[in-house]
Design a protein around this motif. Structure first.
Motif, PDB file in Angstrom:
ATOM      1  N   PHE A   1       0.810  -1.214   0.000  1.00  0.00           N
ATOM      2  CA  PHE A   1       0.000   0.000   0.000  1.00  0.00           C
ATOM      3  C   PHE A   1       0.847   1.268   0.000  1.00  0.00           C
ATOM      4  N   TYR A   2       0.316   2.287  -0.673  1.00  0.00           N
ATOM      5  CA  TYR A   2       0.783   3.660  -0.543  1.00  0.00           C
ATOM      6  C   TYR A   2      -0.467   4.532  -0.381  1.00  0.00           C
ATOM      7  N   GLU A   3      -0.373   5.562   0.480  1.00  0.00           N
ATOM      8  CA  GLU A   3      -1.537   6.412   0.697  1.00  0.00           C
ATOM      9  C   GLU A   3      -1.104   7.848   0.956  1.00  0.00           C
ATOM     10  N   ASP A   4      -1.823   8.798   0.356  1.00  0.00           N
ATOM     11  CA  ASP A   4      -1.689  10.214   0.698  1.00  0.00           C
ATOM     12  C   ASP A   4      -3.089  10.820   0.734  1.00  0.00           C
ATOM     13  N   LYS A   5      -3.200  12.145   0.696  1.00  0.00           N
ATOM     14  CA  LYS A   5      -4.507  12.783   0.825  1.00  0.00           C
ATOM     15  C   LYS A   5      -5.401  12.547  -0.384  1.00  0.00           C
ATOM     16  N   ARG A   6      -4.806  12.228  -1.521  1.00  0.00           N
ATOM     17  CA  ARG A   6      -5.574  12.110  -2.762  1.00  0.00           C
ATOM     18  C   ARG A   6      -5.873  10.673  -3.177  1.00  0.00           C
ATOM     19  N   ILE A   7      -4.912   9.771  -2.965  1.00  0.00           N
ATOM     20  CA  ILE A   7      -5.078   8.422  -3.507  1.00  0.00           C
ATOM     21  C   ILE A   7      -4.675   7.355  -2.498  1.00  0.00           C
ATOM     22  N   ILE A   8      -5.129   6.128  -2.770  1.00  0.00           N
ATOM     23  CA  ILE A   8      -4.581   4.913  -2.177  1.00  0.00           C
ATOM     24  C   ILE A   8      -4.151   4.035  -3.342  1.00  0.00           C
ATOM     25  N   ALA A   9      -2.907   3.584  -3.313  1.00  0.00           N
ATOM     26  CA  ALA A   9      -2.416   2.676  -4.346  1.00  0.00           C
ATOM     27  C   ALA A   9      -2.083   1.336  -3.708  1.00  0.00           C
ATOM     28  N   TYR A  10      -2.407   0.273  -4.423  1.00  0.00           N
ATOM     29  CA  TYR A  10      -2.087  -1.084  -3.957  1.00  0.00           C
ATOM     30  C   TYR A  10      -1.434  -1.838  -5.094  1.00  0.00           C
ATOM     31  N   VAL A  11      -0.236  -2.366  -4.823  1.00  0.00           N
ATOM     32  CA  VAL A  11       0.540  -3.066  -5.841  1.00  0.00           C
ATOM     33  C   VAL A  11       0.664  -4.534  -5.457  1.00  0.00           C
ATOM     34  N   HIS A  12       0.359  -5.418  -6.404  1.00  0.00           N
ATOM     35  CA  HIS A  12       0.546  -6.843  -6.160  1.00  0.00           C
ATOM     36  C   HIS A  12       1.075  -7.511  -7.421  1.00  0.00           C
ATOM     37  N   SER A  13       1.788  -8.608  -7.225  1.00  0.00           N
ATOM     38  CA  SER A  13       2.449  -9.283  -8.339  1.00  0.00           C
ATOM     39  C   SER A  13       1.458 -10.090  -9.144  1.00  0.00           C
ATOM     40  N   GLN A  14       1.779 -10.255 -10.423  1.00  0.00           N
ATOM     41  CA  GLN A  14       1.007 -11.133 -11.293  1.00  0.00           C
ATOM     42  C   GLN A  14       1.653 -12.518 -11.263  1.00  0.00           C
ATOM     43  N   TYR A  15       0.869 -13.520 -10.961  1.00  0.00           N
ATOM     44  CA  TYR A  15       1.407 -14.878 -10.887  1.00  0.00           C
ATOM     45  C   TYR A  15       1.008 -15.728 -12.090  1.00  0.00           C
ATOM     46  N   LYS A  16       0.166 -15.197 -12.929  1.00  0.00           N
ATOM     47  CA  LYS A  16      -0.233 -15.915 -14.127  1.00  0.00           C
ATOM     48  C   LYS A  16      -0.045 -14.996 -15.330  1.00  0.00           C
ATOM     49  N   GLY A  17       0.300 -15.584 -16.442  1.00  0.00           N
ATOM     50  CA  GLY A  17       0.466 -14.788 -17.641  1.00  0.00           C
ATOM     51  C   GLY A  17       1.715 -13.938 -17.584  1.00  0.00           C
ATOM     52  N   LEU A  18       1.583 -12.643 -17.849  1.00  0.00           N
ATOM     53  CA  LEU A  18       2.714 -11.736 -17.882  1.00  0.00           C
ATOM     54  C   LEU A  18       3.330 -11.580 -16.503  1.00  0.00           C
ATOM     55  N   LYS A  19       4.678 -11.454 -16.485  1.00  0.00           N
ATOM     56  CA  LYS A  19       5.382 -11.216 -15.232  1.00  0.00           C
ATOM     57  C   LYS A  19       5.421  -9.716 -14.980  1.00  0.00           C
TER      58      LYS A  19
ATOM     59  N   VAL B   1       2.394   5.205   4.295  1.00  0.00           N
ATOM     60  CA  VAL B   1       2.573   6.650   4.110  1.00  0.00           C
ATOM     61  C   VAL B   1       3.936   6.937   3.501  1.00  0.00           C
ATOM     62  N   PRO B   2       4.114   8.120   2.901  1.00  0.00           N
ATOM     63  CA  PRO B   2       5.392   8.449   2.254  1.00  0.00           C
ATOM     64  C   PRO B   2       6.563   8.422   3.228  1.00  0.00           C
ATOM     65  N   SER B   3       7.671   7.797   2.822  1.00  0.00           N
ATOM     66  CA  SER B   3       8.872   7.802   3.646  1.00  0.00           C
ATOM     67  C   SER B   3      10.095   8.254   2.860  1.00  0.00           C
ATOM     68  N   GLY B   4      10.131   7.975   1.570  1.00  0.00           N
ATOM     69  CA  GLY B   4      11.234   8.447   0.737  1.00  0.00           C
ATOM     70  C   GLY B   4      12.447   7.554   0.728  1.00  0.00           C
ATOM     71  N   ILE B   5      12.488   6.542   1.598  1.00  0.00           N
ATOM     72  CA  ILE B   5      13.655   5.665   1.662  1.00  0.00           C
ATOM     73  C   ILE B   5      13.220   4.207   1.737  1.00  0.00           C
ATOM     74  N   VAL B   6      14.168   3.323   1.510  1.00  0.00           N
ATOM     75  CA  VAL B   6      14.003   1.910   1.830  1.00  0.00           C
ATOM     76  C   VAL B   6      15.288   1.479   2.527  1.00  0.00           C
ATOM     77  N   ALA B   7      15.163   0.721   3.599  1.00  0.00           N
ATOM     78  CA  ALA B   7      16.328   0.273   4.376  1.00  0.00           C
ATOM     79  C   ALA B   7      16.379  -1.245   4.371  1.00  0.00           C
TER      80      ALA B   7
END
Length: 383
Positions: free
Chosen positions: A114-132, A225-231
């Motif tokens: 998940f990603y969320e801000d005041k305007r949107i919620i985004a949800y990303v998940h992998s495709q396990y069938k068909g296209l990678k 929520v936004p963090s700007g980094i990955v550790a």
């Protein structure tokens, strides 16, 4: 027709009544447990839950959730109130969005996607069938309209997999941090054009012959929520299967800069099973179990420099304690699970700015029911 409707309703009522009776009866002799305060402020634990299991004899285990107010067994209640396994572990922001946007949230269980801000919620998940690649579901909060973007990731083999670590957004560009076979990638998606615009490999998975090096994500305390980094940190496993820790890094998603964290020379990095990693948008925390408590180091997320190094003092078994540590909102939460020698589960909360103990408590049996043989808190959640 009306006669048959009445008969049908009566049959349903009888079935539900019998179901409720047997469910309640099955739990009648189960003991109640709660987290009892030893010292500190009770308000510190009012939103904390402990998934646990209770053993009545050598063959029967029961799953339950424990709070400072009492316990609740899985399967307790009627057919309509039975909690689902893992339901209590969802963070408060997730449960809020389930209430506010039930249609969009349906089936979306991976909190890392998940990603969320005041305007949107985004949800990303992998495709396990068909296209990678990825399916990106986006909800526009104001209009409550949603859309799905399908992104293909090229140059992936049939055996490749994609596991989402984090999702961030900068302007009109979505950044997806994902684990693939080769290592950790940051995929950049241009949202207006709905296309892949970048693929950066930020940590490689490798085999040196002496060690297999595997990048491991640190736990983010603000997942949606936004963090700007990955550790992340590296784990080295030798030919005998013995794990040793490697280096820890912070990657700036916007500037694409990777920084190595310099641990103190006397930091016990070889205690792989009792090292704990957390980060948010401002700090990275690396802590280790030590003889007289927990050693905590804090690093600036922007420049990777050490900000704080201290030890939180409390008593715990020197070996095999299975200590669990979480760091959130400037506090360290420590659980010492039951180790079969002492029938207790100890819990501490510390203020990391000064090392003061804010709370200490233990899980006890409260009230009637069978005398328990073994109770263990297997984790805890902080809302």
């Amino acid at each position: 027709m009306k006669r048959y409707q009445t008969l049908l309703l009566l049959t349903v009522f009888i079935i539900l009544s019998i179901s409720t009776f047997y469910t309640v009866a099955a739990h009648a002799n189960k003991p109640n447990f709660l987290l009892k305060k030893i010292s500190g402020n009770e308000k510190e634990v009012q939103d904390i839950k402990f998934p646990a299991y209770y053993q009545r004899d050598n063959q029967i285990n029961y799953s339950l959730s424990i709070t400072s107010a009492g316990s609740k067994y899985m399967g307790e209640g009627s057919l309509f109130t039975t909690p689902r396994p893992g339901e209590d572990e969802h963070p408060s922001w997730y449960r809020h969005n389930e209430t506010q946007y039930p249609r969009f949230m349906r089936g979306k269980t991976d909190t890392l996607g998940f990603y969320e801000d005041k305007r949107i919620i985004a949800y990303v998940h992998s495709q396990y069938k068909g296209l990678k690649g990825f399916d990106i579901d986006i909800l526009h909060k104001k209009s409550r309209k949603s859309e799905t973007i399908r992104i293909k990731i090229p140059n992936l083999s049939e055996r490749s997999y994609l596991s989402v670590w984090d999702v961030q957004k900068f302007g009109n560009q979505l950044k997806i941090v994902a684990d693939a076979n080769s290592g950790i990638h940051v995929y950049s998606i241009l949202l207006p054009e709905k296309k892949l615009s970048g693929d950066d490999l930020i940590a490689s998975r490798s085999d040196t012959g002496k060690y297999k090096v595997d990048p491991i994500p640190m736990s983010e305390t603000t997942e949606n929520v936004p963090s700007g980094i990955v550790a992340f940190h590296e784990e080295k496993v030798d030919n005998e299967g013995i794990a040793k820790t490697g280096d820890a890094y912070v990657y700036q998603l916007n500037t694409r800069k990777r920084q190595k964290l310099q641990l103190p020379k006397d930091f016990p990095v070889n205690q792989v099973d009792e090292l704990f990693y957390y980060y948010n948008n401002k700090s990275v925390y690396i802590s280790a179990s030590v003889k007289n408590g927990l050693r905590v180091t804090e690093y600036d997320a922007e420049n990777g420099l050490l900000k704080h190094d201290s030890t939180l003092h409390f008593q715990h078994p020197d070996k095999g304690s299975g200590m669990m540590v979480k760091i959130k909102n400037g506090k360290a939460f420590v659980l010492i699970p039951n180790n079969f020698e002492e029938k207790t589960n100890l819990f501490y909360i510390f203020d990391m700015s000064n090392g003061n103990k804010l709370y200490s408590g233990k899980i006890i049996q409260d009230g009637g029911g069978d005398q328990w043989k073994f109770i263990q808190a297997v984790n805890f959640t902080i809302n």
